[in-house]
Design an enzyme around this catalytic site. Sequence first.
Site, PDB file in Angstrom:
ATOM      1  N   ASP A   1       2.040  -1.561 -12.713  1.00  0.00           N
ATOM      2  CA  ASP A   1       2.282  -0.127 -12.880  1.00  0.00           C
ATOM      3  C   ASP A   1       3.634   0.143 -13.532  1.00  0.00           C
ATOM      4  OD1 ASP A   1      -0.143   0.362 -11.734  1.00  0.00           O
ATOM      5  OD2 ASP A   1       0.634   1.058  -9.813  1.00  0.00           O
TER       6      ASP A   1
ATOM      7  N   TYR B   1      -3.613  -0.645  -1.571  1.00  0.00           N
ATOM      8  CA  TYR B   1      -2.412   0.009  -2.095  1.00  0.00           C
ATOM      9  C   TYR B   1      -2.401   1.448  -1.577  1.00  0.00           C
ATOM     10  CZ  TYR B   1       1.121   0.997  -5.738  1.00  0.00           C
ATOM     11  OH  TYR B   1       2.262   1.318  -6.424  1.00  0.00           O
TER      12      TYR B   1
END
Length: 586
Positions: A236, A506
């Site tokens: 990310d 997550y």
Amino acid sequence: MSPMDEPGTQTTPLDAPGRSPRTDQAAQDAVEGDGVQHMKWWGWGREGVAFTHQDKPRLRDFVLENVGVDLDTPGRPALDFDELDVPASRAPQGLLDALGAAAGAGHVRTTPMERVVHTYGKSLRDLLRLRAGDLPRTPDVVVYPGDEDAIRGVVDAVADAGAVLIAFGGGSNISGSLHPPADEERPVVSLDLGRMNRVLEVDEESRLARVQAGVLGPDLEDQLGARGWTMGHVPDSFTHSTLGGWIATRSSGAQSDKYGDIADLTRGLRVVQPGRLVVTRPVPSEATGPSVREMLIGSEGRLGVITEAWVQVHRLPQNREIIGYFFPSFEAGVAAMRDISASDASTVLTRVSDARETAFSFATSKASKGLSHLVSSGLKEYLRRRGWDLDAICLSFVGFEGDADAVKDDKSRVKKIVKAHGGIVVGKGPGTLYDQKKFDTPYIRDYILDRGALADVSDTAAAWSGLLPLYRHVREQADAAFARVGVKGWVMCHLSHSYHGGACLYFTFAFRQTSETPLVEYDVVKGAIQQAFVDAGGTLSHHHAVGTEHARWLAEDISPAGEAMIGELLGAVDPDRRLNPGAIVG
């Protein structure tokens, strides 16, 4: 891809709410030094790139209802840099001279902006402290070496001066791995590897590339892509993180189902330690005792400075498709991801969001486009007839790469598994949106932080049999923590990074700041989530590293004896604690 082209974000004028022209100019002056660009000193990303909710008509009501924050509230102005009380540099002249001799005098900096930029990473804790002007200790000097010989000279100069060295890549770390200890009395040197940003060679026969550690993700892929190759590692933080940072923190990327995480991709390393150089060869496997390569991966700068690495590369795929699916429940989606991982289908990524994260994704869509458009009245009616609870819909992405026939066959295999678990195929539209928005989350975090909401992420991994119990336990503990703090909070989750034996979960959480001590509130919630991980059999982090943020759970994760072994290893290599002291084990 240039920073201004980052998908899903928008350029923001300097006089927009929450931005100070003097702050922006000072930051711009800093990022131009040595040709190394840095992120904003007070937040994520480059100056002029920001998130906005104005073109997302559902987001304001969503955040107001679930977090209690009105996004129409003007953003709180960031501190002007001139308001910060930056401690004076403690670097003695002898050290500065030695650093200049090693790296070149023009590559040694002691300006306040340089030192503040290199003080923290980009965790929520880091940003709250920066925005409060909390700078108990900054690096005393920042050095930009241009090659490995310069790094060896700098490391030896630091050791000879009895100083401390902290390696710095892109500055995107969110686990507290970059800041000097507040009570550190020795001079602190930040070693910025941003000038070392080249692909040095590609061994096409072996499908390996030799790469300098300071290269940012986009630059790495651009250089490899020009030769027809890709590393395929896309965390990310991709836009603002470096190869050396990925290796030092044991990173994983969204496409690790196919390419592997950084420990799989890294085959050989060169690491500078005081007075010596560690070199591991880029062989496919070895039986040479405990793996030195594995010791160095994830060492967070405690075992030396990574200068370059041999990494696995792949030919650019002929085709790439990210397909969206809907599942009637998170349980069904998790079961499908498990069966896909056990099947003959070859996937580049497998991801499924729970109902809360799916609802958030709908809320971040623009008017009449994207995910919200997918849930049209016709599709809603179709799902109702199938007995679906529309509030429980879970969105999934599965990625495919390869030649046309291989992609077609893999999609067919996955479609059968999805249908077997009650899911439906939505098509390519959500996948395109996923590729556009996958780097947006840190910008959203900063945007709502400007408006009074605290948001952060925590990741874990567990065996398939334990994933859903862990998921439920974390949800329960997070909600209990919100209640203890006395706030309305939101926690959501997705499964990603599927393996033979399990997967990553997550979590993202957010709540409204209600006091003048936000870190106290934050620690209650963050601590509850992290404790829930280890209590339910998960790891303290799947890919965000240990740093100082997660260190207190290390013994519970790997056993007290395991923690002691790590401490003994670090102490043997660096008995004087000159290399990033405090990270992983104090």
